[in-house]
Design a protein around this motif. Sequence first.
Motif, PDB file in Angstrom:
ATOM      1  N   LEU A 259      -5.673  -6.072  -6.054  1.00  0.00           N
ATOM      2  CA  LEU A 259      -4.680  -5.672  -7.049  1.00  0.00           C
ATOM      3  C   LEU A 259      -5.102  -4.378  -7.742  1.00  0.00           C
ATOM      4  N   ALA A 260      -6.387  -4.262  -8.056  1.00  0.00           N
ATOM      5  CA  ALA A 260      -6.889  -3.052  -8.705  1.00  0.00           C
ATOM      6  C   ALA A 260      -6.751  -1.841  -7.794  1.00  0.00           C
ATOM      7  N   ALA A 261      -6.950  -2.049  -6.501  1.00  0.00           N
ATOM      8  CA  ALA A 261      -6.930  -0.937  -5.558  1.00  0.00           C
ATOM      9  C   ALA A 261      -5.527  -0.563  -5.107  1.00  0.00           C
ATOM     10  N   GLU A 262      -4.671  -1.559  -4.935  1.00  0.00           N
ATOM     11  CA  GLU A 262      -3.401  -1.317  -4.270  1.00  0.00           C
ATOM     12  C   GLU A 262      -2.166  -1.382  -5.165  1.00  0.00           C
ATOM     13  N   ASP A 263      -2.174  -2.268  -6.149  1.00  0.00           N
ATOM     14  CA  ASP A 263      -0.906  -2.490  -6.858  1.00  0.00           C
ATOM     15  C   ASP A 263      -1.164  -3.235  -8.168  1.00  0.00           C
ATOM     16  N   ARG A 264      -1.533  -2.510  -9.198  1.00  0.00           N
ATOM     17  CA  ARG A 264      -1.885  -3.150 -10.468  1.00  0.00           C
ATOM     18  C   ARG A 264      -0.695  -3.847 -11.122  1.00  0.00           C
ATOM     19  N   ASN A 265       0.488  -3.343 -10.873  1.00  0.00           N
ATOM     20  CA  ASN A 265       1.686  -3.908 -11.497  1.00  0.00           C
ATOM     21  C   ASN A 265       2.411  -4.892 -10.590  1.00  0.00           C
ATOM     22  N   PHE A 266       1.691  -5.475  -9.650  1.00  0.00           N
ATOM     23  CA  PHE A 266       2.301  -6.357  -8.660  1.00  0.00           C
ATOM     24  C   PHE A 266       3.103  -7.482  -9.301  1.00  0.00           C
ATOM     25  N   PHE A 267       2.564  -8.103 -10.334  1.00  0.00           N
ATOM     26  CA  PHE A 267       3.240  -9.240 -10.950  1.00  0.00           C
ATOM     27  C   PHE A 267       4.302  -8.815 -11.965  1.00  0.00           C
ATOM     28  N   VAL A 268       4.493  -7.510 -12.116  1.00  0.00           N
ATOM     29  CA  VAL A 268       5.472  -7.002 -13.074  1.00  0.00           C
ATOM     30  C   VAL A 268       6.702  -6.427 -12.375  1.00  0.00           C
TER      31      VAL A 268
ATOM     32  N   GLU B  36       9.494  -5.568  -9.257  1.00  0.00           N
ATOM     33  CA  GLU B  36      10.328  -6.425  -8.415  1.00  0.00           C
ATOM     34  C   GLU B  36      10.280  -5.997  -6.952  1.00  0.00           C
ATOM     35  N   GLY B  37       9.149  -5.450  -6.556  1.00  0.00           N
ATOM     36  CA  GLY B  37       8.971  -5.077  -5.157  1.00  0.00           C
ATOM     37  C   GLY B  37       8.785  -3.600  -4.928  1.00  0.00           C
ATOM     38  N   PHE B  38       9.171  -2.786  -5.914  1.00  0.00           N
ATOM     39  CA  PHE B  38       9.108  -1.343  -5.748  1.00  0.00           C
ATOM     40  C   PHE B  38       8.499  -0.704  -6.990  1.00  0.00           C
ATOM     41  N   ALA B  39       7.830   0.432  -6.780  1.00  0.00           N
ATOM     42  CA  ALA B  39       7.224   1.160  -7.893  1.00  0.00           C
ATOM     43  C   ALA B  39       7.549   2.635  -7.747  1.00  0.00           C
ATOM     44  N   LEU B  40       7.721   3.321  -8.872  1.00  0.00           N
ATOM     45  CA  LEU B  40       7.989   4.751  -8.838  1.00  0.00           C
ATOM     46  C   LEU B  40       6.763   5.498  -8.343  1.00  0.00           C
ATOM     47  N   LYS B  41       6.979   6.574  -7.606  1.00  0.00           N
ATOM     48  CA  LYS B  41       5.863   7.338  -7.052  1.00  0.00           C
ATOM     49  C   LYS B  41       4.997   7.970  -8.126  1.00  0.00           C
ATOM     50  N   ASN B  42       5.581   8.254  -9.278  1.00  0.00           N
ATOM     51  CA  ASN B  42       4.795   8.880 -10.341  1.00  0.00           C
ATOM     52  C   ASN B  42       4.160   7.856 -11.265  1.00  0.00           C
ATOM     53  N   ASP B  43       4.221   6.581 -10.874  1.00  0.00           N
ATOM     54  CA  ASP B  43       3.603   5.522 -11.674  1.00  0.00           C
ATOM     55  C   ASP B  43       2.144   5.403 -11.271  1.00  0.00           C
ATOM     56  N   SER B  44       1.275   6.106 -11.983  1.00  0.00           N
ATOM     57  CA  SER B  44      -0.136   6.167 -11.610  1.00  0.00           C
ATOM     58  C   SER B  44      -0.848   4.842 -11.784  1.00  0.00           C
TER      59      SER B  44
ATOM     60  N   GLN C  73       1.975   4.918  -1.308  1.00  0.00           N
ATOM     61  CA  GLN C  73       2.944   4.861  -2.380  1.00  0.00           C
ATOM     62  C   GLN C  73       3.678   3.527  -2.409  1.00  0.00           C
ATOM     63  N   LYS C  74       3.420   2.678  -1.444  1.00  0.00           N
ATOM     64  CA  LYS C  74       4.138   1.416  -1.352  1.00  0.00           C
ATOM     65  C   LYS C  74       3.426   0.309  -2.115  1.00  0.00           C
ATOM     66  N   THR C  75       4.207  -0.630  -2.591  1.00  0.00           N
ATOM     67  CA  THR C  75       3.651  -1.784  -3.285  1.00  0.00           C
ATOM     68  C   THR C  75       3.139  -2.798  -2.268  1.00  0.00           C
ATOM     69  N   ILE C  76       2.448  -3.817  -2.766  1.00  0.00           N
ATOM     70  CA  ILE C  76       1.980  -4.887  -1.892  1.00  0.00           C
ATOM     71  C   ILE C  76       3.162  -5.591  -1.236  1.00  0.00           C
ATOM     72  N   SER C  77       4.253  -5.726  -1.950  1.00  0.00           N
ATOM     73  CA  SER C  77       5.445  -6.361  -1.378  1.00  0.00           C
ATOM     74  C   SER C  77       5.979  -5.552  -0.201  1.00  0.00           C
TER      75      SER C  77
ATOM     76  N   GLU D 257      12.578  -1.863   5.882  1.00  0.00           N
ATOM     77  CA  GLU D 257      11.476  -2.264   5.010  1.00  0.00           C
ATOM     78  C   GLU D 257      11.992  -2.651   3.625  1.00  0.00           C
ATOM     79  N   THR D 258      12.931  -1.867   3.112  1.00  0.00           N
ATOM     80  CA  THR D 258      13.530  -2.180   1.817  1.00  0.00           C
ATOM     81  C   THR D 258      14.251  -3.520   1.860  1.00  0.00           C
ATOM     82  N   TYR D 259      14.973  -3.750   2.941  1.00  0.00           N
ATOM     83  CA  TYR D 259      15.708  -5.009   3.106  1.00  0.00           C
ATOM     84  C   TYR D 259      14.755  -6.205   3.091  1.00  0.00           C
ATOM     85  N   TYR D 260      13.692  -6.134   3.888  1.00  0.00           N
ATOM     86  CA  TYR D 260      12.753  -7.254   3.954  1.00  0.00           C
ATOM     87  C   TYR D 260      11.960  -7.408   2.661  1.00  0.00           C
ATOM     88  N   THR D 261      11.705  -6.299   1.975  1.00  0.00           N
ATOM     89  CA  THR D 261      11.016  -6.380   0.685  1.00  0.00           C
ATOM     90  C   THR D 261      11.855  -7.158  -0.321  1.00  0.00           C
TER      91      THR D 261
END
Length: 254
Positions: A81-90, A92-100, A112-116, A137-141
């Motif tokens: 989670l720390a390495a790949e997607d800190r906001n995973f539990f927040v 809904e499957g997608f994160a903005l590219k500028n969300d550091s 740039q992709k989330t764990i989902s 990919e968006t559909y399955y996510t």
Amino acid sequence: MNKEKIKYGIVLSAKLLPLILVVVWVLTLVWVGVLKSHPVNHTPQMLVYDFSKKGDSLKYKVEHEWVPLDSISENLVMAVLAAEDRNFFVHEGFALKNDSDSIAGRQDFLAQKTISQRTANAVFLMNGKTWFHRINETYYTVMIEEFWGKRRILEVYLNSELMGEGIFGAEAASQIYFRKKAGDLTRDEASFIAATIENPLAINEQHLSDSLICRKKKILEDMSLMMKVKMGKKPIDEVENTKFKPVYRRKWRG
């Protein structure tokens, strides 16, 4: 006569298209539903990797062993989670590219992709950068976010992600790198495995690259910060063991 046949074919195709789309949607829905509760022992990426290496005796075969999420160390969950997607539990499957804060220090397309999204790509698709691939990919996510939930997505991701040359999933990585079960990983070991995800095919078994060591150190620091904020624990003082070295145990293709 030919024009009439062509016209008839176009009209027939137009009438059948909605039915075809419904059938495809139902099949994908069933596929997602089946994998919601069954172990994912094979993915398209595993099959393609295994097929591509069959004629090369110098390459490793696919290593994979499914384990439930409860059998995976919390240290590895935190490290990933720390390495790949800190906001995973927040999110809904997608994160903005500028969300550091969502993806730590990652610049490439997949990063740039989330764990989902990465789970959807690993389980249902192959790597690709076309618009058709992105739409699928968006559909399955959306589907797995809706029908699986976060816990199941994380479980499948940790069992399916490539973590080294032919190494898929946490249990295989733990056994090969450290000769132990995924549930017994320390913070140090977990941060190493999480660090391999960025460039799994570049792992050198004889010498750990500076970039891998730096990434491992950064993940440990982020894990410490996450634990301090979310669990009230003090951050660890020493974030890197200079004597750290994984022990490799590989099966060569015979």
